[in-house]
Design an enzyme around this catalytic site. Structure first.
Site, PDB file in Angstrom:
ATOM      1  CB  SER A 274     -27.134 145.358  25.743  1.00 34.30           C
ATOM      2  OG  SER A 274     -27.573 144.615  24.662  1.00 34.30           O
ATOM      3  CG  HIS A 417     -31.078 147.442  22.924  1.00 34.35           C
ATOM      4  ND1 HIS A 417     -31.378 146.611  23.966  1.00 34.35           N
ATOM      5  CD2 HIS A 417     -29.773 147.226  22.634  1.00 34.35           C
ATOM      6  CE1 HIS A 417     -30.299 145.908  24.284  1.00 34.35           C
ATOM      7  NE2 HIS A 417     -29.312 146.267  23.498  1.00 34.35           N
TER       8      HIS A 417
END
Ligand code: GTR
Length: 439
Positions: A274, A417
């Site tokens: 990320s 995620h």
């Protein structure tokens, strides 16, 4: 001596949880596109054409590479200050245990000091594990953690170095606290240390907060002021942002790793998830000593394509995290299709080094298709440099990696995620193919 309060467990668990799920990365807000049919035709940037339109050859690629790097510096991350690049770093071995993790690992903890001020000056804490009995030089994976070295595996021997905290929505300014014992191993799943070691690789980590806390208006608490000109009080519009600082911290960790007799400095892969994937991408783009790149869901501002205007936008990044970037990045708010660089150009900067791009189906905010298309586009540079690129223009089915013997590989994993055991299994398979399998 500075006094650190003990961080409340409730708050630290929240920090760890936010770090691992990526805060807002799961949800779509009104006004952001998550409909494929709404993606308008766009003109992709061409890694193999100079800005003046001239085609790039294998011979002129280094020039084009410099052109692309310069555009990222100017428009997105800001350049790393020359003084920071040449900074002498002093490494101090704080601790070594040759029988860590129940005898499975050698553990080393090293402080890297960035100034003569020692404990009172800027520094980062590197934690390093090698498979037990490692002799000779072991290939490694290096990455930054969201919540401190002690979170990557439950090991009572890891030092509890201070981490940044700030009570959510409170007026209390960010401050450093010693993390609670209970945070040990809180990110075991994201790091898979024992799996990595069992496969014959070492693993090293630093805490990104050692370089700069991940908060708006906290620049004065990080490394950047250390490089201000006399009288300067804030970064100029074209100077580096926090992602640049975090990337710099990765390179300083690499400075140490290449000097360690147990580490194969020519086979250090960099990874990150990320926002820390964006930092890992940017570190590898600038520092070609990183021999391979394992980039997990670095999304917009990283490996994904802004031009698709699917998922996160420059506006969201600027509204939420302006300090990640140089101030010039704000020029591109609501101009996602005009920004002079994009994820495909970022990935082309990795060529010809082995590159694995990983997406998650449940992370549409990062735009998995955009991440895949970037890998396809960057593959043209690999082919130019006579390395096999991804070898397909068709996105693979969920949980089915592309051919990992090629120099660019990709998967879109089921789930959210995050970083999972699946991601690590595939990364390690990829490294086996490119770093040579080790028992
Ligand atoms: C999100 C951000 C993404 C990604 C993510 C993360 O809020 O929108 O670009 O960086 O955070 O770092 O978890």
């Amino acid at each position: 001596m500075r006094q650190f309060r003990t961080m409340s467990l409730r708050f630290l668990l929240l920090v760890v949880a936010l770090g691992s799920i990526g805060i807002s990365a799961q949800s779509f807000r009104a006004g952001y596109n998550n409909v494929e049919s709404a993606v308008k035709p766009y003109a992709a940037l061409d890694p193999l054409a100079f800005n003046d339109g001239k085609p790039v050859t294998a011979k002129t690629w280094p020039k084009r590479r410099a052109e692309i790097l310069g555009m990222f510096e100017e428009n997105v991350f800001g350049p790393t200050p020359a003084a920071a690049k040449g900074l002498p770093v002093r490494a101090h071995l704080d601790e070594q245990d040759d029988h860590a993790l129940g005898g499975k690992a050698i553990r080393k903890q090293i402080t890297l000091y960035f100034s003569a001020k020692g404990e009172d000056g800027p520094k980062e804490h590197l934690l390093l594990y090698l498979p037990a009995g490692s002799k000779g030089k072991t290939p490694m994976v290096l990455g930054m953690s969201f919540a401190g070295n002690q979170t990557i595996v439950d090991d009572p021997g890891i030092r509890l170095n201070p981490t940044w905290t700030r009570a959510p929505k409170s007026a209390e300014p960010p401050h450093l606290e010693i993390p609670a014992e209970t945070t040990r191993g809180a990110q075991t799943q994201q790091w898979q240390v024992e799996k990595v070691l069992a496969r014959g690789y070492g693993i090293a980590t630093i805490y990104y907060g050692d370089l700069e806390p991940d908060y708006k208006d906290a620049v004065q608490l990080g490394i950047r002021p250390y490089f201000y000109a006399t009288g300067q009080t804030a970064p100029a519009a074209d100077e580096w942002g926090a992602i640049g600082v975090w990337a710099w911290g990765l390179s300083r960790a690499l400075d140490y790793l290449v000097s360690d007799q147990l580490v194969d400095g020519s086979r250090v892969a960099v990874t990150g998830h990320s926002r820390l994937g964006k930092a890992a991408d940017w570190a590898a783009a600038q520092d070609t000593r990183f021999a391979a790149v394992l980039s997990t869901e670095s999304g917009k501002g990283g490996q994904s394509l802004s031009r698709r205007v699917y998922g996160e936008t420059v506006k969201h990044l600027e509204d939420s995290f302006p300090y990640w970037f140089c101030a010039n990045y704000a020029k591109w708010v609501d101009r996602d299709t005009e920004i002079p660089v994009d994820g495909n150009l970022m990935l082309s900067l990795m060529a010809p080094r082995p590159l694995y791009v990983a997406s998650a189906e449940g992370d549409q905010w990062s735009d998995p298709k955009g991440e895949f298309l970037s890998a396809v586009s960057a593959s043209r540079v690999y082919e130019l440099l006579r390395k096999p690129g991804i070898g397909t223009a068709t996105m693979p089915p969920v949980d089915q990696p592309t051919d990992q013997s090629r120099f660019v590989a990709y998967h879109v994993r089921s789930g959210k995620h995050d970083v999972t055991a699946f991601d690590w299994d595939e990364y390690l398979n990829f490294l086996d193919a490119h770093f040579g399998r080790r028992k």
